[in-house]
Design an enzyme around this catalytic site. Structure first.
Site, PDB file in Angstrom:
ATOM      1  N   SER A  45       0.890  -1.120  -0.212  1.00 38.34           N
ATOM      2  CA  SER A  45      -0.062  -0.121   0.019  1.00 38.34           C
ATOM      3  C   SER A  45       0.829   1.315   0.062  1.00 38.34           C
ATOM      4  O   SER A  45       1.605   1.407  -0.936  1.00 38.34           O
ATOM      5  CB  SER A  45      -0.957  -0.122   1.309  1.00 38.34           C
ATOM      6  OG  SER A  45      -1.897   0.843   1.017  1.00 38.34           O
ATOM      7  N   ASP A 153      -5.793  -3.769  -2.208  1.00 31.94           N
ATOM      8  CA  ASP A 153      -4.568  -3.573  -1.392  1.00 31.94           C
ATOM      9  C   ASP A 153      -4.089  -4.692  -0.926  1.00 31.94           C
ATOM     10  O   ASP A 153      -4.564  -5.523  -0.368  1.00 31.94           O
ATOM     11  CB  ASP A 153      -5.386  -2.649  -0.268  1.00 31.94           C
ATOM     12  CG  ASP A 153      -4.246  -1.919   0.397  1.00 31.94           C
ATOM     13  OD1 ASP A 153      -3.283  -2.464   1.065  1.00 31.94           O
ATOM     14  OD2 ASP A 153      -4.342  -0.654   0.554  1.00 31.94           O
TER      15      ASP A 153
END
Length: 261
Positions: A45, A153
């Site tokens: 991320s 993610d």
């Protein structure tokens, strides 16, 4: 002079955390002051974005200036982003400048998750912006269609990818965990399940990799900040910096022992 020697490779795993990623820059600043650089890099991320820029050769100060230029000072970009008229990949491309993995100065890998199969996907080739957007795609951002998959993610399954750094060949692994104590993906999975009820992402511990494979885990106390708040960026930077400085003697000791075998 760098603390690194050819005999060992020092790796770093940059963890997820949204706006809390500013603490990563503070940590990097502390290591720069100590002359410690990293040979192998992985991130999830926001950690993938910081990691890619580091692997590209950016210093912590370079990254701060880039952040101010792209997000904080570019009101047109910010407005279009808020209105949904520009996507995550476009924003990230402003940071990476259209670079590819092959343009990086250090080995780097980004972690994403296959939304449908519910499996971790480690990306190490192709366009950086695509990989980083894939690693950072958490609602309200839609999945990124790439590499024949719908990617979201990486924090759903691997919050701080120390295992990836280990697989890359690191002898010493320093992890930066921006969300200590948030070991399961229950919180972020709730929104994912509402939007994509048939997704394959399991409810799981997503931090075990960090603690199993790291030689040292830095845990800046960012409990007073949210992943979306931009108001405390400087404070988060300072917390990251001070945390790394406080633990530096222990980290140096670990590196020294590893060199001596």
């Amino acid at each position: 002079m760098s603390t690194n020697k050819d005999s060992i490779k020092i790796g770093v795993a940059f963890g997820s955390g949204g706006a809390k990623g500013m603490a990563h820059l503070g940590v990097l600043k502390a290591f720069e002051e100590e002359g410690i650089s990293f040979d192998l890099v992985a991130g999830t991320s926001i950690g993938s974005i910081v990691g890619a820029l580091y692997a590209k050769g950016y210093t912590s100060c370079d990254m701060q200036e880039l952040l101010k230029e792209v997000i904080l000072n570019d009101m047109q970009i910010t407005l279009l982003f808020a209105l949904g008229m520009i996507n995550l990949k476009d924003i990230i491309n402003k940071f990476t400048g259209g670079a590819y993995f092959s343009d990086l100065k250090k080995p780097f890998k980004a972690v994403a998750v296959d939304l449908d199969a519910g499996k971790e996907v480690v990306i190490s080739e192709g366009e950086l912006a695509t990989a980083l957007a894939s690693s950072s795609a958490i609602p309200p951002f839609p999945p990124v269609q790439a590499y024949g998959k719908r990617l979201v993610d990486g924090a759903y399954l691997n919050y701080v990818p120390s295992d990836v750094v280990k697989e890359m060949g690191a002898d010493v692994i320093i992890a930066i965990n921006l969300g200590a104590g948030k070991d399961t993906n229950q919180g972020i999975k709730r929104a994912l399940d509402e939007i994509y009820p048939n997704n394959g992402v399991p409810l799981t511990d997503r931090s075990w990799q960090c603690y199993k494979y790291s030689d040292f885990v830095l845990e800046p106390d960012l409990s007073n900040f949210s992943t979306s708040a931009l108001g405390g960026l400087e404070e988060m930077y300072e917390i990251g910096y001070k945390t790394a400085k406080e633990k530096m003697s222990k980290i140096k000791e670990i590196i020294s022992k590893k060199r001596k075998g």
